[in-house]
Write an enzyme that holds these catalytic residues in place. Structure first.
Site, PDB file in Angstrom:
ATOM      1  N   THR A  56      13.290  15.641  30.090  1.00 28.47           N
ATOM      2  CA  THR A  56      12.191  15.599  31.657  1.00 28.47           C
ATOM      3  C   THR A  56      11.043  14.866  30.213  1.00 28.47           C
ATOM      4  O   THR A  56      10.373  14.033  30.438  1.00 28.47           O
ATOM      5  CB  THR A  56      11.424  16.498  32.306  1.00 28.47           C
ATOM      6  OG1 THR A  56      11.781  17.938  30.576  1.00 28.47           O
ATOM      7  CG2 THR A  56      12.593  17.313  32.811  1.00 28.47           C
ATOM      8  N   SER A  57      11.003  15.068  28.802  1.00 34.75           N
ATOM      9  CA  SER A  57      10.094  15.136  27.633  1.00 34.75           C
ATOM     10  C   SER A  57       9.893  13.045  27.354  1.00 34.75           C
ATOM     11  O   SER A  57       9.163  12.961  27.352  1.00 34.75           O
ATOM     12  CB  SER A  57      10.017  16.048  26.976  1.00 34.75           C
ATOM     13  OG  SER A  57       9.337  17.028  27.627  1.00 34.75           O
ATOM     14  N   TYR A  78      12.888  19.607  44.216  1.00 39.31           N
ATOM     15  CA  TYR A  78      11.317  19.463  45.649  1.00 39.31           C
ATOM     16  C   TYR A  78      12.680  19.740  46.645  1.00 39.31           C
ATOM     17  O   TYR A  78      12.062  20.934  47.356  1.00 39.31           O
ATOM     18  CB  TYR A  78      11.017  18.017  45.944  1.00 39.31           C
ATOM     19  CG  TYR A  78      10.454  18.018  47.007  1.00 39.31           C
ATOM     20  CD1 TYR A  78       9.098  18.128  47.206  1.00 39.31           C
ATOM     21  CD2 TYR A  78      11.441  17.292  47.916  1.00 39.31           C
ATOM     22  CE1 TYR A  78       9.003  17.604  49.116  1.00 39.31           C
ATOM     23  CE2 TYR A  78      10.811  17.358  49.502  1.00 39.31           C
ATOM     24  CZ  TYR A  78       9.582  17.354  49.387  1.00 39.31           C
ATOM     25  OH  TYR A  78       8.821  17.439  50.645  1.00 39.31           O
ATOM     26  N   TYR A  85      19.200  23.911  32.639  1.00 34.86           N
ATOM     27  CA  TYR A  85      17.842  23.958  32.045  1.00 34.86           C
ATOM     28  C   TYR A  85      17.210  24.598  33.635  1.00 34.86           C
ATOM     29  O   TYR A  85      16.472  24.248  34.682  1.00 34.86           O
ATOM     30  CB  TYR A  85      17.599  22.704  32.149  1.00 34.86           C
ATOM     31  CG  TYR A  85      15.770  22.236  31.989  1.00 34.86           C
ATOM     32  CD1 TYR A  85      15.268  22.881  31.892  1.00 34.86           C
ATOM     33  CD2 TYR A  85      14.927  21.558  31.737  1.00 34.86           C
ATOM     34  CE1 TYR A  85      13.449  23.389  31.151  1.00 34.86           C
ATOM     35  CE2 TYR A  85      13.979  20.439  31.496  1.00 34.86           C
ATOM     36  CZ  TYR A  85      13.132  21.714  30.402  1.00 34.86           C
ATOM     37  OH  TYR A  85      12.237  21.613  30.690  1.00 34.86           O
ATOM     38  N   ARG A 109       7.759  23.444  37.147  1.00 37.37           N
ATOM     39  CA  ARG A 109       7.625  21.846  37.099  1.00 37.37           C
ATOM     40  C   ARG A 109       8.877  21.593  38.463  1.00 37.37           C
ATOM     41  O   ARG A 109       8.924  20.668  38.704  1.00 37.37           O
ATOM     42  CB  ARG A 109       8.216  21.602  35.653  1.00 37.37           C
ATOM     43  CG  ARG A 109       7.291  21.330  34.654  1.00 37.37           C
ATOM     44  CD  ARG A 109       6.311  20.658  34.698  1.00 37.37           C
ATOM     45  NE  ARG A 109       6.942  19.427  34.426  1.00 37.37           N
ATOM     46  CZ  ARG A 109       6.313  18.949  33.311  1.00 37.37           C
ATOM     47  NH1 ARG A 109       6.010  18.890  32.065  1.00 37.37           N
ATOM     48  NH2 ARG A 109       6.361  17.628  33.726  1.00 37.37           N
ATOM     49  N   LYS A 144      18.634  26.357  28.403  1.00 39.06           N
ATOM     50  CA  LYS A 144      17.297  26.464  28.404  1.00 39.06           C
ATOM     51  C   LYS A 144      16.357  27.134  29.292  1.00 39.06           C
ATOM     52  O   LYS A 144      16.245  26.752  30.375  1.00 39.06           O
ATOM     53  CB  LYS A 144      16.862  25.012  28.004  1.00 39.06           C
ATOM     54  CG  LYS A 144      15.012  24.546  27.870  1.00 39.06           C
ATOM     55  CD  LYS A 144      15.441  22.440  27.134  1.00 39.06           C
ATOM     56  CE  LYS A 144      13.985  22.738  27.596  1.00 39.06           C
ATOM     57  NZ  LYS A 144      13.525  21.604  27.512  1.00 39.06           N
ATOM     58  N   ILE A 161      15.210  24.088  22.807  1.00 37.58           N
ATOM     59  CA  ILE A 161      14.609  22.851  23.151  1.00 37.58           C
ATOM     60  C   ILE A 161      13.401  22.653  22.917  1.00 37.58           C
ATOM     61  O   ILE A 161      12.683  22.178  23.852  1.00 37.58           O
ATOM     62  CB  ILE A 161      15.666  21.937  24.434  1.00 37.58           C
ATOM     63  CG1 ILE A 161      17.085  22.405  23.889  1.00 37.58           C
ATOM     64  CG2 ILE A 161      15.128  20.653  24.341  1.00 37.58           C
ATOM     65  CD1 ILE A 161      17.970  22.263  25.027  1.00 37.58           C
TER      66      ILE A 161
END
Length: 295
Positions: A47-48, A110, A136, A141, A164, A206
């Site tokens: 996502t980063s 979502y 993750y 988020r 993570k 991470i």
């Protein structure tokens, strides 16, 4: 007992863009500098890395490029999560085909599936591949959190080896570790909780911080593993200002701006991400200077 994919600091690497695609020469340069700096794993298209804004072709090309650039020197973990299970399966199978060492799979966003749906989602992906999967959990988020009970169920799958954890709740992470023991390897997903999570049996982080400070993030973890918890804790505290600056706006806006300041051609942020507010950018620059990263 599940085997760690890596120990230490894995970088949640940014994706340098041009106006019309990925800047692969610069991505290669960043990867090489990360390896020279002691990074223990490359996490590509996380996502980063702004993976949510990538086309399918870009996503696949970035994974393949990272594998070919790294050439087996350290693990390459491919971000292949999606809120559509069939797409996550297809992307995960592709990442395995081109040589990724492991997968990082964020919870569906979502859709806000039930825990039953979450277990089914991850099981479908794990059944489709033969490489390790890192779950993750980042509810701030995605709007979905993996429950302790779901972790216990998922930990029984041989291909689901790690998590993570970025829920920010150390008490919950403590209970996760108590429930799964060594059946899931624990990685911190928050740079301000590296040492606390290592103290709970975590094997590393991470990291967004690793983009700008790969050696320092690696050294923080290594100090802990070497038994110098005082040094590790001191580094965690000393880097609090830089970590705060890297998250003063939504990730990865600040880290991409920081990489530009450090001389990398990181390129534009993809909308709907936008440039930093001037006062936040000033705060980021001060933090980079405080740690000798910016002259």
């Amino acid at each position: 007992m599940k085997k760690p994919i890596f120990t230490g600091a894995g970088v949640a690497i940014i994706t340098p863009f041009t106006e019309d695609g990925i800047n692969f020469p610069e991505l290669g340069r960043i990867i090489e500098d990360q390896i020279k700096g002691g990074t223990d794993a490359i996490v590509i298209t996380g996502t980063s890395g702004e993976s949510a804004t990538m086309s399918d072709a870009e996503h696949r090309a970035a994974i393949k490029f990272a594998v070919e650039q790294v050439k087996g020197r350290i693990p390459v973990i491919a971000g292949t999560g999606s809120n559509e299970t069939s797409y996550a399966v297809a992307l995960s199978k592709y990442a395995e085909e081109v040589g990724a060492d492991a997968l990082l799979v964020v919870t569906p966003y979502y859709n806000k599936c039930t825990q039953k749906g979450l277990v089914a989602h991850y099981t479908a992906i794990a059944d489709a591949v033969n490489i390790p999967i890192v779950l993750y959990d980042v509810p701030s988020r995605t709007g979905v959190s993996i429950s302790t009970e779901s972790y216990v169920k998922l930990s029984k799958h041989p291909n689901i080896v790690a998590v993570k954890e970025a829920n920010g709740d150390l008490s919950k992470i403590l209970r996760l570790k108590a429930a799964v023991g060594d059946d899931l390897v624990l990685y911190s997903g928050n740079d301000d909780q590296i040492v606390p999570i290592l103290s709970l049996g975590g094997k590393g982080v991470i990291s967004v911080l690793s983009n700008v400070a790969p050696k320092e993030t690696h050294d923080m973890c290594q100090a802990f593993f070497d038994g110098d918890t005082e040094k590790a804790a001191k580094m965690q505290i000393e880097y609090a200002d830089l970590i705060d600056a890297l998250f003063c706006e939504v990730n990865p806006i600040p880290v991409k701006v920081a990489m530009r300041k450090l001389g990398y051609d990181a390129g534009p942020l993809r909308m709907p991400l936008c440039e930093m507010e001037p006062e936040h950018e000033a705060k980021l620059e001060v933090a980079l200077r405080n740690h000798g990263l910016l002259k």
